[in-house]
Scaffold this motif. Structure first.
Motif, PDB file in Angstrom:
ATOM      1  N   MET A   1       0.435  -1.231   0.124  1.00  0.00           N
ATOM      2  CA  MET A   1      -0.308  -0.496   0.134  1.00  0.00           C
ATOM      3  C   MET A   1       1.125   1.456   0.427  1.00  0.00           C
ATOM      4  SD  MET A   1      -3.051   1.368   2.773  1.00  0.00           S
ATOM      5  CE  MET A   1      -4.074  -0.363   2.262  1.00  0.00           C
ATOM      6  N   HIS A   2       0.316   2.046  -0.411  1.00  0.00           N
ATOM      7  CA  HIS A   2       0.768   2.989  -0.625  1.00  0.00           C
ATOM      8  C   HIS A   2       0.358   4.853  -0.470  1.00  0.00           C
ATOM      9  CE1 HIS A   2       4.393   6.688  -1.987  1.00  0.00           C
ATOM     10  NE2 HIS A   2       3.436   6.984  -3.121  1.00  0.00           N
ATOM     11  N   THR A   3       0.255   5.387   0.676  1.00  0.00           N
ATOM     12  CA  THR A   3      -0.062   6.261   1.178  1.00  0.00           C
ATOM     13  C   THR A   3       0.022   7.951  -0.614  1.00  0.00           C
ATOM     14  OG1 THR A   3      -0.713   5.965   3.425  1.00  0.00           O
ATOM     15  CG2 THR A   3      -1.395   8.267   2.841  1.00  0.00           C
ATOM     16  N   LEU A   4      -1.278   8.491  -0.845  1.00  0.00           N
ATOM     17  CA  LEU A   4      -1.522   9.641  -1.733  1.00  0.00           C
ATOM     18  C   LEU A   4      -1.447  11.073  -0.754  1.00  0.00           C
ATOM     19  CD1 LEU A   4      -2.982   7.393  -4.155  1.00  0.00           C
ATOM     20  CD2 LEU A   4      -0.711   7.932  -4.132  1.00  0.00           C
ATOM     21  N   ARG A   5      -2.797  11.053   0.384  1.00  0.00           N
ATOM     22  CA  ARG A   5      -2.494  12.017   0.839  1.00  0.00           C
ATOM     23  C   ARG A   5      -3.666  12.079   1.658  1.00  0.00           C
ATOM     24  NH1 ARG A   5      -7.645  14.666  -1.656  1.00  0.00           N
ATOM     25  NH2 ARG A   5      -8.577  13.127  -3.601  1.00  0.00           N
ATOM     26  N   ILE A   6      -3.678  13.011   2.562  1.00  0.00           N
ATOM     27  CA  ILE A   6      -4.919  13.178   3.187  1.00  0.00           C
ATOM     28  C   ILE A   6      -6.264  13.941   2.839  1.00  0.00           C
ATOM     29  CG2 ILE A   6      -5.614  14.582   5.382  1.00  0.00           C
ATOM     30  CD1 ILE A   6      -2.758  14.563   6.177  1.00  0.00           C
ATOM     31  N   ASP A   7      -6.926  12.817   2.920  1.00  0.00           N
ATOM     32  CA  ASP A   7      -8.996  14.036   1.915  1.00  0.00           C
ATOM     33  C   ASP A   7      -9.098  14.398   3.324  1.00  0.00           C
ATOM     34  OD1 ASP A   7     -10.096  12.494   0.035  1.00  0.00           O
ATOM     35  OD2 ASP A   7     -11.711  12.834   2.246  1.00  0.00           O
ATOM     36  N   HIS A   8      -9.669  14.270   4.813  1.00  0.00           N
ATOM     37  CA  HIS A   8      -9.942  15.095   5.778  1.00  0.00           C
ATOM     38  C   HIS A   8      -9.610  14.564   6.897  1.00  0.00           C
ATOM     39  CE1 HIS A   8     -12.572  11.216   6.287  1.00  0.00           C
ATOM     40  NE2 HIS A   8     -13.105  11.919   7.007  1.00  0.00           N
ATOM     41  N   LEU A   9      -9.360  15.585   7.690  1.00  0.00           N
ATOM     42  CA  LEU A   9     -10.090  14.802   9.859  1.00  0.00           C
ATOM     43  C   LEU A   9     -10.966  15.514   9.567  1.00  0.00           C
ATOM     44  CD1 LEU A   9      -9.221  17.361  10.779  1.00  0.00           C
ATOM     45  CD2 LEU A   9      -6.901  17.626   9.126  1.00  0.00           C
ATOM     46  N   VAL A  10     -11.296  14.996  10.995  1.00  0.00           N
ATOM     47  CA  VAL A  10     -12.265  15.404  11.554  1.00  0.00           C
ATOM     48  C   VAL A  10     -11.871  15.700  13.303  1.00  0.00           C
ATOM     49  CG1 VAL A  10     -14.287  14.400  13.377  1.00  0.00           C
ATOM     50  CG2 VAL A  10     -13.623  12.628  11.295  1.00  0.00           C
TER      51      VAL A  10
END
Length: 127
Positions: free
Chosen positions: A1-10
């Motif tokens: 797996m390769h993380t691409l970016r943050i989509d959202h946070l809470v």
């Protein structure tokens, strides 16, 4: 797996209206409603979903607490600078400007607090 970016946070917040007012007025984020009446702050290709303390959406963080976040946001101060913008909006500066290291290089940062006292680092990359 390769993380691409943050989509959202809470962010868990004491008052969704107060949070929306701060982030839209001071930082130019767009307040959006999604799902079944949930609220988020949208900017660029990201968003911050808001959870009201005691009424968090499941699943949630193990110990959701208002005021426990420390976020760094890359900002474009427009024609002025970050300090002038904050002064115009009567926002107290916690620290800065100071040079820090961002994800892709050196940044100049100013620290402020949001309505829940989350630490918000407002930064621009040093060119």
């Amino acid at each position: 797996m390769h993380t691409l970016r943050i989509d959202h946070l809470v962010l868990t917040v004491a008052s969704i209206p107060a949070t929306c007012e701060f982030y839209s007025r001071v930082l130019g984020m767009e307040v959006v409603t999604f799902g079944e009446g949930r609220t988020a702050l949208s900017f660029g290709n990201q968003k911050i979903n808001l959870h009201q303390v005691g009424r968090e959406f499941e699943p949630k963080a193990n110990r959701p607490t208002a005021g426990s976040a420390d976020l760094c946001l890359i900002v474009d101060p427009g024609n002025g600078d970050i300090m002038a913008h904050l002064a115009a909006h009567q926002i107290a500066v916690e620290a800065g400007p100071v040079v820090r290291t961002g994800a892709i290089g050196p940044i100049r940062s100013v620290y402020v607090r949001d309505p829940d006292h989350n630490l918000i680092e407002l930064s621009e990359y040093i060119r």
